[in-house]
Design an enzyme around this catalytic site. Sequence first.
Site, mmCIF file in Angstrom:
data_model
loop_
_atom_site.group_PDB
_atom_site.id
_atom_site.type_symbol
_atom_site.label_atom_id
_atom_site.label_comp_id
_atom_site.label_asym_id
_atom_site.label_seq_id
_atom_site.Cartn_x
_atom_site.Cartn_y
_atom_site.Cartn_z
ATOM 1 N N GLU A 1 38.185 36.457 38.996
ATOM 2 C CA GLU A 1 39.611 37.234 39.687
ATOM 3 C C GLU A 1 40.207 38.084 38.686
ATOM 4 O O GLU A 1 40.375 37.744 37.537
ATOM 5 C CB GLU A 1 40.584 35.940 40.058
ATOM 6 N N ASP B 1 39.250 32.091 36.829
ATOM 7 C CA ASP B 1 40.486 32.546 37.273
ATOM 8 C C ASP B 1 41.107 33.451 36.417
ATOM 9 O O ASP B 1 41.000 33.591 35.199
ATOM 10 C CB ASP B 1 41.444 31.244 37.070
#
Length: 607
Positions: free
Chosen positions: A296, A259
């Site tokens: 990401e 993330d």
Amino acid sequence: MRIGAHYLGNGTCEFVVWAPFLKSVAVKLISPDERLLPMKKDEKGYWKACVEDVYPGACYFYQLGEKTDRPDPASYFQPAGVHQYSQVVEFDSFKWKDSKWKGIELSQLIIYELHVGTFTPQGTFDAILPRLNSLKELGVNAIELMPVAQFPGERNWGYDGAYLFAVQNLYGGPEGLMRLVNECHKHGISVILDVVYNHLGPEGNYLAEYGPYFTDKYHTPWGKAINFDDAYSDEVRSFFLQNALFWFENYHIDALRLDAIHGIYDMGAKHILEELKEKTAELSVQKKKTYYLIAESNLNDTKITRIKETGGYGIDSQWCDDLHHSLHTLLTGEITGYYCDFGETKHLVKSLGEGFAYSGEYSPFRKRRHGNSSKNCPPSQFVVFSQNHDQIGNRMLGERLSTLVSFEALKLAAGVILLSPYIPLLFMGEEYGEEAPFLYFVSHSDVPLIEAVRRGRKHEFHDFQWQGEPPDPQDSETFLTSKLNWGKKRQGHHKVLLDFYKHLIHLRKTIPAFANQDKNKLSVYGLEDEKVVFLQRGEGVDNSFTVFNFSDSEVSVKLPLQENHWKKLVDSSDEMWDGPGSLLTEKTGQFNQITLRKHSFITFIKE
């Protein structure tokens, strides 16, 4: 040093925790009997105790400084939540049946992102199991789980995890996750797990009481930055590296989605992501199975995926927000917030052809130049999507694309993503046009924190100029409203859209031109005034040509297909797909000029 509570068998458990500045640490067993057992500290600050007559299921705290009881920061299970005791888990007792499973090659992935709590009415790992056949029939071969690390309260997206090794108790805990992965592999489905290494959640996070896990050198929008490069950072890095390998080894996870790596700060000579890739590669060799890392990032930086020998971190792939933004703005006309950087067909053309739409150009939203060129990056280094949890859930009302655009535009979006050369990702319910929102929800117990979350959400929406009040993240109804309505997939337009997705995925898997991963055999160009994009993939007899019309009206365009005979493969406006009817007339198989319905696409292959 291996951290956590490791059951060694025969009633013996080894407890290890890093707390370099504490004068004393003890294991405080609270069930099945109560005992206080002192731990011994080594030169690096690790405290260790090997305790007999301790079995799986035993509950414990660590007592810090003879007065404060805290859960294990590397707890494998928090059965009573983030503030309560940790529990000993035995991983070797689970009967895995995936010994022959070797995973799916990265470039072949078709990913389905889901949130465990809202994917089914029950919101558990076990409740997903009956849905696996439907996912297999859809054609996806990987599910991506939003974070399952233990978070506070009864509901959360998962990015507020406070115990990175502990599987969320309300989802089914360790055994529930193992059962899910085991069944996924039995169905030929890989499992990608979303992990958060840029911050920890604000409630139940006691890491700072153990040691210098955080740093004030950097700041993130979500909480204190992790100490990856300051004093004592070696052991902090070890904590997170162990966590990544832990999911691969104990839960048979196939890939990790990292993330927001732009919130991972490390100015050391070897970035933590580079080291993570090295450790993952070593494990892949050891296990004779390839484990993947997918990042990401909003940096538009190919350094993330470039190999070490060219100065990169070597991460296998990364999410490509640029393609989403290019597609979303063309479909919706929205140009507020970060969407102000997009809105023209040239952005989609560049993103479809290269990956990043911004590769050093000036970004009006950022007020500076942004990105570097991804022209030479293979398509497998990008994951693309028309929807995901962020792009839906970070809207004020959590609207899915199905409530923002027409049915024809939904099919158009599906065509762009599934016929692109990149790894496609679908967000749960997208395949049948789910209309329930996906909202931001929490279940905190601290009143000031709840108010801070409410204020923070309102502030995030400022750049988008949305009017009104956002749904209350703390309200249980916000969570319940976000659950999928599975019955719709068998009705009307929803069923047709589901069949359309199945058809496109089938074509992607079976037509050689769509399997071609060579960018040298990829051509993309557009007509700005007509809002039309042309995509050609493959070469020779294995060749496809797709025309996408983003205009609000019918468009006639000339095609460079005179030399060879072509066959229509898909026309999204066909009546069989509940469209208004195709305007294409096929006479000799040679198409010089065609007319497309508004918000439609047509794909041809060579006969």
